[in-house]
Design an enzyme around this catalytic site. Sequence first.
Site, PDB file in Angstrom:
ATOM      1  N   TRP A 168     -21.895 -11.092  50.492  1.00 22.05           N
ATOM      2  CA  TRP A 168     -21.953  -9.787  49.819  1.00 22.05           C
ATOM      3  C   TRP A 168     -22.028  -9.931  48.316  1.00 22.05           C
ATOM      4  CZ3 TRP A 168     -24.035  -6.401  52.583  1.00 22.05           C
ATOM      5  CH2 TRP A 168     -23.795  -6.350  53.954  1.00 22.05           C
ATOM      6  N   ASP A 185     -16.238  -4.820  44.242  1.00 24.61           N
ATOM      7  CA  ASP A 185     -16.623  -4.315  45.558  1.00 24.61           C
ATOM      8  C   ASP A 185     -15.427  -4.595  46.472  1.00 24.61           C
ATOM      9  OD1 ASP A 185     -17.554  -3.891  48.110  1.00 24.61           O
ATOM     10  OD2 ASP A 185     -19.179  -5.359  48.016  1.00 24.61           O
ATOM     11  N   LYS A 233     -14.900   0.517  56.929  1.00 22.22           N
ATOM     12  CA  LYS A 233     -14.037  -0.517  57.502  1.00 22.22           C
ATOM     13  C   LYS A 233     -12.588  -0.038  57.616  1.00 22.22           C
ATOM     14  CE  LYS A 233     -17.093  -4.225  56.378  1.00 22.22           C
ATOM     15  NZ  LYS A 233     -18.307  -3.377  56.224  1.00 22.22           N
TER      16      LYS A 233
HETATM   17  C1  PLP Z   1     -17.847  -6.635  51.047  1.00 26.45           C
HETATM   18  C2  PLP Z   1     -19.010  -5.783  51.465  1.00 26.45           C
HETATM   19  N1  PLP Z   1     -19.823  -5.281  50.519  1.00 26.45           N
HETATM   20  C3  PLP Z   1     -20.880  -4.516  50.839  1.00 26.45           C
HETATM   21  C4  PLP Z   1     -21.183  -4.224  52.147  1.00 26.45           C
HETATM   22  C5  PLP Z   1     -22.374  -3.350  52.459  1.00 26.45           C
HETATM   23  O1  PLP Z   1     -21.876  -2.101  52.692  1.00 26.45           O
HETATM   24  P1  PLP Z   1     -22.726  -0.896  53.300  1.00 26.45           P
HETATM   25  O2  PLP Z   1     -23.075  -1.299  54.684  1.00 26.45           O
HETATM   26  O3  PLP Z   1     -21.732   0.230  53.218  1.00 26.45           O
HETATM   27  O4  PLP Z   1     -23.915  -0.681  52.441  1.00 26.45           O
HETATM   28  C6  PLP Z   1     -20.355  -4.714  53.167  1.00 26.45           C
HETATM   29  C7  PLP Z   1     -20.662  -4.392  54.570  1.00 26.45           C
HETATM   30  O5  PLP Z   1     -20.171  -4.990  55.490  1.00 26.45           O
HETATM   31  C8  PLP Z   1     -19.262  -5.510  52.819  1.00 26.45           C
HETATM   32  O6  PLP Z   1     -18.443  -6.007  53.760  1.00 26.45           O
END
Ligand code: PLP
Length: 344
Positions: free
Chosen positions: A85, A154, A178
Amino acid sequence: VLEEVQREWLDFAGTGMSLIELSHRSATYERVHDDALRRMRTVSEAPDDFEIVFIQGGATLQFSMVPLNLLAAETSAGYVVSGSWGRRAYTDAKAHGQAYAAWDGAKDGYTRMPWPDEVSIRDGTRYLHITTNETIEGIRMPYLPEVEVPMVADVSSDYLARRLPWDRFDLVYGGVQKNLGPAGLAVVFVRQQILDNSRSDLGSFLRYQWHAAGRSLAHTPAMFSIYVMAKVLRLIEEQGGVSGLEAASTAKAGLIYEVIDKSDGFYSSPVERAHRSHMNVVWRMPSVELEADFLAAAEKQKLIGLRGHRSIGGCRASLYAGMGMDSVETLAEFMEDFARQTTV
Ligand SMILES: Cc1ncc(COP(=O)(O)O)c(C=O)c1O
């Protein structure tokens, strides 16, 4: 929460309609919306100089909105590339401005976070972006990098499950799906000062200022997600807020790590011990065949979703807020039984 939603589904607050049939401008929905904002403020303990905004598009849209709103032509952003991520956030930032990797865990196969003094910041850096928990690799940042610049985090996969020193951040964001509610919504904490100095050359939706000025009602928000999230926030409040969630996550993950550590190497964690995630516990087994047997046997016991992310394989147990200790105990017992039966 699900049962409460079910009870309210066909007749919300005596309207004779479902919440998803209401106008987002109706007084009935506005009460839900304000309740969600208020609860988020209380539970997060975010100071008043942070505005809370609800934005559709998940955390991925934030990978673009953050650099678009914070980076000017002469500034750059440092990214801690700590896993899948963090890398995605970094890649998207490079599409919008000058971004550089302030640390990259690739050399260690993304099995650890940087130690606090390993992150290097260049001159002219506007912010350092971190991912507090790497969901796929199962690694958690137990402390924050020692840097002078403001940080952006994030927190998607450990949202409200850790205390944040708010003074170190300019912006904190995460998708809610989550720990906090249904997909379709990101909650963003953004410092007032950023809104006051915001760019005007972006389309409305891409500007935090536009969302904040309209109290996240400037267009149709993700009403259902916000409604359910407010109920989850109430539950988190009742269970001790961030401290309660943090303690519960530590205990749940601790149980699975204990099974791993006591298994004489049958289960093994690739992650640096101090950086093990409290939300996503990943492990390997002696062979991929055995991992496949394990996953099949687990599924027969209704223990589902234990396959590691397709990009790295192995096994992974995600222990988000909705996962009760009883379920984690069931998994721990299953893992012990499986190891015993396979090794004798
Ligand atoms: C740490 C992290 N950042 C970003 C994301 C992407 O998020 P989204 O699916 O809400 O765009 C995720 C998705 O699992 C994630 O775990």
